[in-house]
Design a protein around this motif. Structure first.
Motif, PDB file in Angstrom:
ATOM      1  N   ALA B  98       0.835  -1.206   0.000  1.00 25.75           N
ATOM      2  CA  ALA B  98       0.000   0.000   0.000  1.00 25.75           C
ATOM      3  C   ALA B  98       0.869   1.255   0.000  1.00 25.75           C
ATOM      4  CB  ALA B  98      -0.944  -0.001   1.197  1.00 25.75           C
ATOM      5  N   LEU B  99       1.961   1.213   0.748  1.00 20.39           N
ATOM      6  CA  LEU B  99       2.853   2.376   0.791  1.00 20.39           C
ATOM      7  C   LEU B  99       3.469   2.622  -0.581  1.00 20.39           C
ATOM      8  CD1 LEU B  99       4.284   4.556   2.508  1.00 20.39           C
ATOM      9  CD2 LEU B  99       6.168   2.938   2.757  1.00 20.39           C
ATOM     10  N   THR B 100       3.938   1.553  -1.218  1.00 16.64           N
ATOM     11  CA  THR B 100       4.593   1.673  -2.517  1.00 16.64           C
ATOM     12  C   THR B 100       3.609   2.211  -3.562  1.00 16.64           C
ATOM     13  OG1 THR B 100       5.945  -0.222  -1.897  1.00 16.64           O
ATOM     14  CG2 THR B 100       5.969   0.410  -4.215  1.00 16.64           C
ATOM     15  N   ILE B 101       2.399   1.659  -3.569  1.00 13.57           N
ATOM     16  CA  ILE B 101       1.410   2.113  -4.554  1.00 13.57           C
ATOM     17  C   ILE B 101       1.023   3.576  -4.296  1.00 13.57           C
ATOM     18  CG2 ILE B 101      -0.967   1.794  -5.386  1.00 13.57           C
ATOM     19  CD1 ILE B 101      -0.538  -1.229  -5.009  1.00 13.57           C
ATOM     20  N   SER B 102       0.895   3.937  -3.015  1.00 14.26           N
ATOM     21  CA  SER B 102       0.518   5.330  -2.734  1.00 14.26           C
ATOM     22  C   SER B 102       1.632   6.284  -3.165  1.00 14.26           C
ATOM     23  CB  SER B 102       0.172   5.509  -1.262  1.00 14.26           C
ATOM     24  OG  SER B 102       1.312   5.299  -0.462  1.00 14.26           O
ATOM     25  N   ALA B 103       2.881   5.857  -3.004  1.00 15.38           N
ATOM     26  CA  ALA B 103       4.001   6.699  -3.459  1.00 15.38           C
ATOM     27  C   ALA B 103       3.948   6.865  -4.979  1.00 15.38           C
ATOM     28  CB  ALA B 103       5.327   6.085  -3.030  1.00 15.38           C
ATOM     29  N   ALA B 104       3.557   5.779  -5.669  1.00 13.48           N
ATOM     30  CA  ALA B 104       3.453   5.859  -7.133  1.00 13.48           C
ATOM     31  C   ALA B 104       2.325   6.804  -7.544  1.00 13.48           C
ATOM     32  CB  ALA B 104       3.224   4.461  -7.711  1.00 13.48           C
TER      33      ALA B 104
END
Lengths: 395, 271
Positions: B98-104
């Motif tokens: 979730a963190l990685t996708i939100s950063a994207a």
């Protein structure tokens, strides 16, 4: 970056891990196993290696987690009464807490809900953490998660359990992210290590085809959602406990959602609460045949269930689906008609007290877990059964 | 309106079988597909664009071959696709994912402009957690609207959305400000099949790759290091095997025998 670590000195080249890898990252090169860049470090291979040659490269962390104590259950309710899964979780929380020599806490949020505390005590809670406000009248992710996050930071529970319901999953997902801790969805088994307090959370994965045990060793609280009906409701006692009032300043919140209305389903008997379920699958052949099942269900006062195959075929609506992607049920009697018994379906009904199968294929896997069964065409058997039962039940 | 649809490539778990001798997964012949719940997310994302204008962007995180699901999304009608792929993300649990996708998504906002709606499927059929959607919402500070079965109204001017959420015993109608995050269930729509023409057109649409270095995250926030949960053990489900009484032969006889048993066991059950 890393892949699964292979100790070539230990590897005996049996190939068990190659079969276990869900993404096809492992292959044999000569008499040893090799890994390619498809490896996503899921860990499926580690446990199947007979000689412990495989490992996931993790750095050991030294963290002091001794401040975190207590097993919490998040109460889900409809304003009048907690839902059954809350009691199931209190029963399980009591077992875990006794192994860790700690207390069971129940989190109770809402508007004028304090009266539910007694019932929470009677099912095992030692303390009820209560927060009441008109803002909490209807469940909404933002205020509920904010209150719980603040409670957790203050009281530091070691474990938080909530039902794997739409509300429980929504809330837990938000709370765990805000706390930056681990959350394991849809657990079907919980064990605790009495020394470390690490929770061994077992859950189905890959559509119920495999089971995985998940650990959250370096962060607290450890959070799990648990499917309704997986654990039994514990016996009710006259136990009493303490209410801990928690005040929260709602004025600091910017709440962006508003519940406009609630439209309950017109469902005679809820699948989750039914004592008897009559369920139909692909073997019905056509949607009209659900009428035959409905008649049997009405005779028995049963709810109507279905397999995914029947739902996907559009024969019956999703609310009726039992199984991995549907509901988990635990009725006294489950009558499976024309359901062959995929792993996914059985994951949702195998805890039923008595399973009865009607199927024309004597080799159907459902018979393996059935207490009683008839091999035959359900179009013949089910109407006969309804007729016979009506004779005896006099309706 | 700018809509980002988050999708996942998954093995078709309904086709996965267990080898009864070795108790392991049999992968052979199992296709990689777009997570079925994400097809509803893509469809809804495209419908919003068709109704209100703007663009619909598809996003996935996975190994390089996950590009395939983005091609499907583009063929269905998405305008642009982002693939988040890096070895650094391997081993991510739902928190790290979730963190990685939100950063994207933050990166997409920098490049393309503000995002009004993020849509995810309610869960992926391989992990079945449903945790990544709510996680992305928290990281982006968006109100999460989970299990959406219908979008009743979107008002881009006054920036609000009204949806129906599918709960266990009913539907809840919720109004939320925009931007917001939706996770959708299968009742919401019927996904379209891309035409050959659309599939051809899709190959010309932009496909942008994002790696670890693009996202501005620390190494200890992603992949194994950023994941608080560990898989400790994997094993086959243990199904109780009952030596039940299975009746075969004349239907009338079988039914009589079963009725007897049923009446016996229903004695304690309120009929």
């Amino acid at each position: 970056m890393s892949y699964v670590k292979i100790d070539k000195n230990l590897c005996v080249g049996c190939g068990a891990c190659v079969d276990a890898c869900p993404v096809g990252a492992l292959f044999m090169e000569g008499d040893k196993v090799e890994v390619n860049d498809k490896c996503n470090l899921c860990g499926s291979c580690v446990g199947v290696c007979p000689v412990n040659a495989l490992s996931i490269p993790r750095e050991a962390k030294k963290v002091d987690l001794s401040d975190w104590k207590g097993v919490w259950v998040i109460t889900e309710h409809d304003g009048k009464k907690p839902v059954t899964v809350t009691f199931e979780l209190l029963g399980e929380a009591s077992k875990l807490a006794s192994k860790r020599d700690t207390y069971v806490g129940a989190v109770l949020l809402g508007n004028n809900v304090a009266f539910m505390a007694d019932e929470l005590f009677s099912y095992g809670a030692d303390r009820v953490f209560l927060c009441e406000s008109p803002v909490l009248e209807h469940y909404r992710t933002e205020p509920y998660s904010e209150v719980i996050v603040e409670m957790v930071k203050h009281f530091k529970p070691e474990i938080i359990l909530s039902g794997a319901t739409t509300q429980g999953r929504d809330l837990a997902g938000s709370v765990a992210t805000k706390l930056e801790t681990g959350l394991t969805a849809d657990c079907t088994g919980l064990e605790i290590c009495p020394e470390t307090g690490n929770l061994l959370q077992t859950r189905p994965a890959f559509g119920g085809n495999i089971m995985a045990t998940i650990l959250c060793p370096n962060t607290r609280p450890q959070m799990s959602t648990v499917r309704p009906k997986v654990f039994p409701v514990p016996p009710k006692t006259d136990k009493k406990g303490d209410i801990v009032n928690f005040s929260f300043d709602f004025s600091k919140l910017n709440i962006r959602t508003e519940v406009l209305e609630y439209l309950p389903f017109e469902e005679k008997i809820s699948l989750a609460d039914a004592e008897i379920i009559v369920s139909g699958g692909r073997g019905l052949g056509k949607p009209e045949n659900f009428e035959i099942l409905k008649e049997l269900a009405d005779t028995l006062g049963a709810a109507l269930g279905a397999s995914r195959a029947a739902v996907d075929a559009g024969w019956i609506s999703y609310e009726h689906q039992v199984g991995q992607t549907g509901k988990t049920v635990r009725p006294k009697i489950y009558i499976a008609c024309g359901i062959s018994g995929s792993v996914q379906h059985m994951a949702g009904m195998k805890h039923s007290d008595i399973i009865i199968a009607i199927n024309k294929d004597p080799e159907a896997p459902i018979f393996k877990i059935s207490n009683y069964g008839i091999v035959g065409d359900l179009n013949v058997i089910v109407p006969l059964l309804t007729k016979e039962l009506k004779k005896h039940l006099g309706s | 309106m700018r809509v980002v649809v988050c999708i996942k490539q998954v093995p078709d778990t309904t086709e996965v079988k267990i080898n009864p001798e070795t108790n392991t997964l049999m992968r052979e012949g199992v296709q990689s597909i777009v997570n079925p719940f994400d097809e509803f997310a893509i469809e809804e994302g495209i419908r919003i664009k068709e109704a209100h204008g703007g663009e619909t962007i598809a996003l996935t995180m996975g190994p390089p071959q996950a590009e395939e699901v983005l091609k499907t999304a583009l063929a269905m009608g998405c305008d642009k696709a982002y693939l988040i792929s890096d070895r650094a993300f391997a081993g991510s649990d739902t928190l790290a994912t979730a963190l990685t996708i939100s950063a994207a998504i933050k990166k997409i906002e920098e490049k393309d402009g503000p995002v009004d709606i993020v849509i995810c499927g309610k869960q992926a059929i391989d992990g079945d957690t449903g945790q990544v959607g709510p996680g992305i919402a928290v990281r982006l500070n968006l109100p999460p609207l989970t299990y959406v079965s219908k979008v009743r109204e979107i008002n881009p001017e006054q920036k609000y959305i009204i949806v129906e959420r599918l709960m266990e015993r009913g539907k809840e109608v919720v109004k939320s400000t925009l931007p917001a995050l939706l996770t959708v269930v299968k009742d919401i729509n019927t996904p379209r099949y891309p035409s050959l023409f659309e599939i051809k057109k899709a190959s010309k649409k932009p496909m942008i790759k994002l790696t670890f270095n693009d996202l501005g995250l620390r190494e200890d926030q992603t992949g194994l290091k950023g994941s608080p949960t560990w898989v400790n053990k994997i094993f086959s489900p243990d199904l109780k095997s009952v030596s039940g009484e299975i009746f075969q032969g004349e239907p009338e006889e079988c039914v009589k025998k079963l009725t007897e048993k049923l009446l016996e066991i229903t004695k304690g059950v309120s009929l």
